[in-house]
Design a protein around this motif. Structure first.
Motif, short mmCIF file in Angstrom:
data_model
loop_
_atom_site.label_atom_id
_atom_site.label_comp_id
_atom_site.label_asym_id
_atom_site.label_seq_id
_atom_site.Cartn_x
_atom_site.Cartn_y
_atom_site.Cartn_z
N ARG A 224 -10.63 25.06 11.68
CA ARG A 224 -9.50 25.81 11.20
C ARG A 224 -9.80 26.62 9.93
N GLN A 225 -10.44 25.97 9.00
CA GLN A 225 -10.71 26.60 7.72
C GLN A 225 -11.88 27.59 7.86
N VAL A 226 -11.60 28.84 7.56
CA VAL A 226 -12.64 29.87 7.69
C VAL A 226 -13.08 30.35 6.32
N ILE A 227 -14.37 30.50 6.16
CA ILE A 227 -14.91 31.06 4.92
C ILE A 227 -15.70 32.31 5.25
N VAL A 228 -15.34 33.38 4.59
CA VAL A 228 -16.05 34.64 4.77
C VAL A 228 -16.75 34.96 3.46
N PRO A 229 -18.05 34.73 3.39
CA PRO A 229 -18.72 34.94 2.11
C PRO A 229 -18.77 36.42 1.72
N ASP A 230 -18.82 37.29 2.71
CA ASP A 230 -18.95 38.72 2.41
C ASP A 230 -18.09 39.53 3.38
N LEU A 231 -16.93 39.93 2.90
CA LEU A 231 -16.00 40.65 3.77
C LEU A 231 -16.61 41.95 4.29
#
Lengths: 240, 240
Positions: A224-231
């Motif tokens: 569920r938890q999403v991490i986008v380091p570089d949009l």
DNA sequence: CGTGGGTTTGAAATCTATCAATACATGTGG
DNA sequence: CCACATGTATTGATAGATTTCAAACCCACG
């Protein structure tokens, strides 16, 4: 004794409400707000709750205070398409039409502030400012729908997923630093919902998410938890 | 001498205009109509003419008097999607935004009645009735866009074609007998346009049209004139 | 510790796109 | 009036993306 000028006459119900500032209620003066609040009630609904049924008579509208509402349409054989997502402080309702043409369902836990359809339609007569806010939201929704038509009609599965993640990041990244280059958020939709939003199958959604993860464009925790380091890198995959 | 009461004070330009009745100008009283007509001009544009460019400053809006206007969006690599079609007497323009987010192009020969953006926006201040008409049209466009999202996201190629033909039949069958079971019309779009509208390729469009013809659901003359002997049979293929 | 919803992964089938060639319409000039 | 040129549409063969069907997995929860 004089009360604080800013909250003078503001109904308790509305005091801390986001819709009073950024939402449609911002168009109302304290007197109107009181009148509307008298007929309003706040309530919560769990994920999956149907808020408005297709082809159903609608007698109340609402503001979304928190959570995400999905608007869906279904073909007779069961195929489904999400045609809109509403976030706080969006207005939920279709003026000038008594019967709904679509289904509104809580995609997450939601909190709503509902009021009778008649109240709003009466108030629209008196307050051009209110009508204008509603009009502007409708224009915004139309812009969004048209953007989404490009995604549905012309993008590949992987571009669709990237576009979707970007859209969510922009709408619900809690620590909304304006132009941060990274983002972190909980997906408000299940894989099935994402599929219905993008015109794909669940399996394709899953595979594309896996690919983005493998390419280190995103990482996912607990599904569920999403991490986008570089949009920026995500945006490069959205195909615009 | 007294003039005919019905045309009293109506500008010549507007006398025979459809938009004065069914379109947004219906909201205006004769005085306002005169004011608007003073700054309006009617003009024709050939098929293919660009009316508004993407990312371009817009300083005039228009009513569509005849013909069809297509609204398109294009991705950076050239993929294109039609996101709206406008028929007479639709209003062409996006209030509250100076810069266009899409491209408007004449899909057929069109006739337009244009007026400065400022005129309309000023008149919207004075006439709630005008603003309401514009609002209603926007709601209608949003409804249509959402219907189309279902088509783009969830229908098969052959359902898309059937849906498209039905939509056209409803909008431009000239002898608009309300509930005739048959229809006959000229396609306002080329195969390439139809493909861009449906999110398909030109070859797939052609093949599906051929199949409908083989199944005797439609017949086509000169690649343009379409005859639908039984709209019910066409509807059955639209997959709703 | 088992159950069940939601998710991931795999292999095969299907639909639509792509590439390529042919046919058809429209309009021009001989 | 016909021949030709051009843009548009059709048809065919093949490739590729996404769906479908099937099985395994993972976690939250009772």
């Amino acid at each position: 004794m004089r009360k604080d000028v800013h909250t003078d006459g503001i109904p308790v119900l509305c005091a801390s409400c986001e819709a009073r500032h950024r939402g449609v209620c911002g168009a109302l003066d304290p007197e109107q707000l009181v009148a509307l609040a008298r007929t309003s009630h706040k309530y919560n609904a769990g994920s999956g709750t149907e808020l408005v049924g297709d082809a159903e008579q609608v007698d109340s509208y609402a503001n979304v205070l928190s959570g995400v509402v999905k608007l869906t349409k279904t073909l007779s054989d069961g195929r489904q398409q999400i045609v809109g997502l509403q976030f706080a402080p969006d207005f939920l309702g279709r003026p000038f039409k008594a019967e709904s043409e679509l289904n509104a369902e809580a995609a997450t836990e939601v909190s709503l502030c509902a009021f009778p359809r008649a109240s709003i339609e009466r108030m629209m007569q008196d307050s051009p400012e209110l009508e204008r806010r509603l009009y502007r939201q409708t224009l915004k929704e139309l812009d969004e729908a048209r953007d989404w038509m490009v995604t549905l009609g012309r993008k590949t599965a992987s571009e669709k997923i990237a576009s979707f993640l970007l859209m969510i990041a922009r709408n619900i990244d809690p620590n909304a630093e304006p132009d941060s280059s990274s983002a972190r958020f909980d997906l408000p939709l299940t894989r099935a919902d994402i599929a219905d939003f993008l015109g794909l199958t669940i399996e394709t959604v899953s595979r594309q998410l896996t690919k983005l993860r493998a390419d280190k464009v995103i990482s996912i925790e607990n599904n569920r938890q999403v991490i986008v380091p570089d949009l920026g890198r995500l945006e490069a995959r959205a195909g615009n």
